[in-house]
Design a protein around this motif. Structure first.
Motif, mmCIF file in Angstrom:
data_model
loop_
_atom_site.group_PDB
_atom_site.id
_atom_site.type_symbol
_atom_site.label_atom_id
_atom_site.label_comp_id
_atom_site.label_asym_id
_atom_site.label_seq_id
_atom_site.Cartn_x
_atom_site.Cartn_y
_atom_site.Cartn_z
ATOM 1 N N MET A 1 0.817 -1.194 0.000
ATOM 2 C CA MET A 1 0.000 0.000 0.000
ATOM 3 C C MET A 1 0.864 1.263 0.000
ATOM 4 S SD MET A 1 -3.058 0.887 -0.044
ATOM 5 C CE MET A 1 -4.186 2.140 0.350
ATOM 6 N N ARG A 2 1.963 1.232 0.731
ATOM 7 C CA ARG A 2 2.841 2.410 0.767
ATOM 8 C C ARG A 2 3.417 2.712 -0.614
ATOM 9 N NH1 ARG A 2 5.642 6.300 2.825
ATOM 10 N NH2 ARG A 2 7.900 6.438 2.695
ATOM 11 N N ALA A 3 3.765 1.669 -1.364
ATOM 12 C CA ALA A 3 4.321 1.888 -2.700
ATOM 13 C C ALA A 3 3.294 2.565 -3.601
ATOM 14 C CB ALA A 3 4.776 0.568 -3.304
ATOM 15 N N ALA A 4 2.066 2.124 -3.555
ATOM 16 C CA ALA A 4 1.024 2.741 -4.383
ATOM 17 C C ALA A 4 0.776 4.181 -3.956
ATOM 18 C CB ALA A 4 -0.262 1.919 -4.286
ATOM 19 N N ASP A 5 0.762 4.416 -2.661
ATOM 20 C CA ASP A 5 0.558 5.769 -2.148
ATOM 21 C C ASP A 5 1.700 6.695 -2.560
ATOM 22 O OD1 ASP A 5 -0.719 7.788 -0.557
ATOM 23 O OD2 ASP A 5 0.826 7.430 0.966
ATOM 24 N N ARG A 6 2.930 6.231 -2.445
ATOM 25 C CA ARG A 6 4.086 7.047 -2.797
ATOM 26 C C ARG A 6 4.157 7.298 -4.296
ATOM 27 N NH1 ARG A 6 5.187 11.035 -1.551
ATOM 28 N NH2 ARG A 6 6.524 11.732 -3.171
ATOM 29 N N CYS A 7 3.803 6.297 -5.089
ATOM 30 C CA CYS A 7 3.820 6.478 -6.547
ATOM 31 C C CYS A 7 2.809 7.527 -6.982
ATOM 32 C CB CYS A 7 3.545 5.153 -7.247
ATOM 33 S SG CYS A 7 4.884 3.970 -7.067
ATOM 34 N N MET A 8 1.606 7.484 -6.406
ATOM 35 C CA MET A 8 0.600 8.482 -6.751
ATOM 36 C C MET A 8 1.012 9.859 -6.235
ATOM 37 S SD MET A 8 -2.026 9.433 -8.258
ATOM 38 C CE MET A 8 -2.892 7.997 -8.779
ATOM 39 N N GLY A 9 1.555 9.912 -5.039
ATOM 40 C CA GLY A 9 2.012 11.191 -4.500
ATOM 41 C C GLY A 9 3.110 11.809 -5.338
ATOM 42 N N ASN A 10 4.066 11.000 -5.768
ATOM 43 C CA ASN A 10 5.149 11.511 -6.595
ATOM 44 C C ASN A 10 4.633 11.984 -7.941
ATOM 45 O OD1 ASN A 10 7.521 10.934 -8.689
ATOM 46 N ND2 ASN A 10 8.377 11.489 -6.692
ATOM 47 N N TYR A 11 3.689 11.247 -8.495
ATOM 48 C CA TYR A 11 3.101 11.645 -9.779
ATOM 49 C C TYR A 11 2.411 12.999 -9.646
ATOM 50 C CZ TYR A 11 0.050 11.643 -13.834
ATOM 51 O OH TYR A 11 -0.605 11.994 -14.978
ATOM 52 N N LEU A 12 1.638 13.174 -8.593
ATOM 53 C CA LEU A 12 0.924 14.439 -8.409
ATOM 54 C C LEU A 12 1.878 15.593 -8.108
ATOM 55 C CD1 LEU A 12 -2.190 13.213 -6.417
ATOM 56 C CD2 LEU A 12 -2.086 13.957 -8.800
ATOM 57 N N GLU A 13 2.978 15.308 -7.409
ATOM 58 C CA GLU A 13 3.967 16.349 -7.134
ATOM 59 C C GLU A 13 4.623 16.839 -8.422
ATOM 60 O OE1 GLU A 13 6.676 14.388 -4.555
ATOM 61 O OE2 GLU A 13 5.309 14.442 -2.838
ATOM 62 N N GLN A 14 4.834 15.959 -9.357
ATOM 63 C CA GLN A 14 5.529 16.307 -10.592
ATOM 64 C C GLN A 14 4.589 16.757 -11.707
ATOM 65 O OE1 GLN A 14 8.755 16.588 -10.583
ATOM 66 N NE2 GLN A 14 8.650 15.909 -8.455
ATOM 67 N N LEU A 15 3.296 16.558 -11.543
ATOM 68 C CA LEU A 15 2.351 16.856 -12.610
ATOM 69 C C LEU A 15 2.244 18.349 -12.919
ATOM 70 C CD1 LEU A 15 0.387 15.620 -14.600
ATOM 71 C CD2 LEU A 15 -1.399 15.832 -12.875
ATOM 72 N N LEU A 16 2.137 19.193 -11.901
ATOM 73 C CA LEU A 16 1.977 20.626 -12.139
ATOM 74 C C LEU A 16 3.185 21.247 -12.852
ATOM 75 C CD1 LEU A 16 0.164 23.077 -11.876
ATOM 76 C CD2 LEU A 16 1.180 23.481 -9.633
ATOM 77 N N PRO A 17 4.424 21.008 -12.390
ATOM 78 C CA PRO A 17 5.559 21.560 -13.146
ATOM 79 C C PRO A 17 5.622 21.029 -14.580
ATOM 80 C CG PRO A 17 6.280 20.811 -10.996
ATOM 81 C CD PRO A 17 4.868 20.364 -11.158
ATOM 82 N N PHE A 18 5.261 19.767 -14.753
ATOM 83 C CA PHE A 18 5.283 19.199 -16.105
ATOM 84 C C PHE A 18 4.257 19.877 -17.004
ATOM 85 C CE2 PHE A 18 3.155 16.153 -18.955
ATOM 86 C CZ PHE A 18 4.144 16.055 -19.918
ATOM 87 N N LEU A 19 3.046 20.051 -16.522
ATOM 88 C CA LEU A 19 2.006 20.660 -17.353
ATOM 89 C C LEU A 19 2.325 22.110 -17.706
ATOM 90 C CD1 LEU A 19 -1.243 19.187 -15.776
ATOM 91 C CD2 LEU A 19 -0.157 18.555 -17.933
ATOM 92 N N VAL A 20 2.887 22.840 -16.761
ATOM 93 C CA VAL A 20 3.280 24.228 -17.036
ATOM 94 C C VAL A 20 4.383 24.254 -18.099
ATOM 95 C CG1 VAL A 20 4.391 26.267 -16.045
ATOM 96 C CG2 VAL A 20 2.556 25.107 -14.807
ATOM 97 N N ALA A 21 5.389 23.402 -17.927
ATOM 98 C CA ALA A 21 6.489 23.356 -18.891
ATOM 99 C C ALA A 21 6.003 22.892 -20.259
ATOM 100 C CB ALA A 21 7.588 22.435 -18.381
ATOM 101 N N LEU A 22 5.117 21.919 -20.277
ATOM 102 C CA LEU A 22 4.586 21.399 -21.545
ATOM 103 C C LEU A 22 3.800 22.474 -22.290
ATOM 104 C CD1 LEU A 22 4.253 18.707 -23.212
ATOM 105 C CD2 LEU A 22 2.032 18.521 -22.086
ATOM 106 N N ALA A 23 2.934 23.175 -21.580
ATOM 107 C CA ALA A 23 2.132 24.226 -22.207
ATOM 108 C C ALA A 23 3.011 25.374 -22.698
ATOM 109 C CB ALA A 23 1.086 24.738 -21.228
#
Length: 84
Positions: A1-23
């Motif tokens: 469960m911790r691995a799934a939680d950390r993977c989703m957390g890391n994805y969400l942490e990196q999503l905003l900078p990625f979307l800004v840079a992509l746009a």
């Protein structure tokens, strides 16, 4: 469960900078190049759950290239916007 939680957390942490840079890259440089680098970022992010439980250096296989994609997109967008 911790691995799934950390993977989703890391994805969400990196999503905003990625979307800004992509746009920004799509707007100021090239939409086609942004799409290619965006797909590469997605592949590296999808690889994260597979290497999360591995020893320390294994996780860098996913995170470092994904960070490089974001910095590449953002760096070229800033350079192109400054040149206008």
């Amino acid at each position: 469960m911790r691995a799934a939680d950390r993977c989703m957390g890391n994805y969400l942490e990196q999503l905003l900078p990625f979307l800004v840079a992509l746009a920004a890259h799509a707007a100021f440089v090239s939409a086609n190049a942004a799409a290619i680098v965006g797909w590469a970022w997605l592949v590296f992010r999808l690889y994260y759950p597979l290497v999360y439980s591995r020893p320390f250096p294994g996780l860098l296989i996913s995170t470092v290239p994904a960070y490089w994609c974001v910095w590449y997109l953002l760096g070229h967008a800033i350079y192109a916007a400054a040149a206008m």
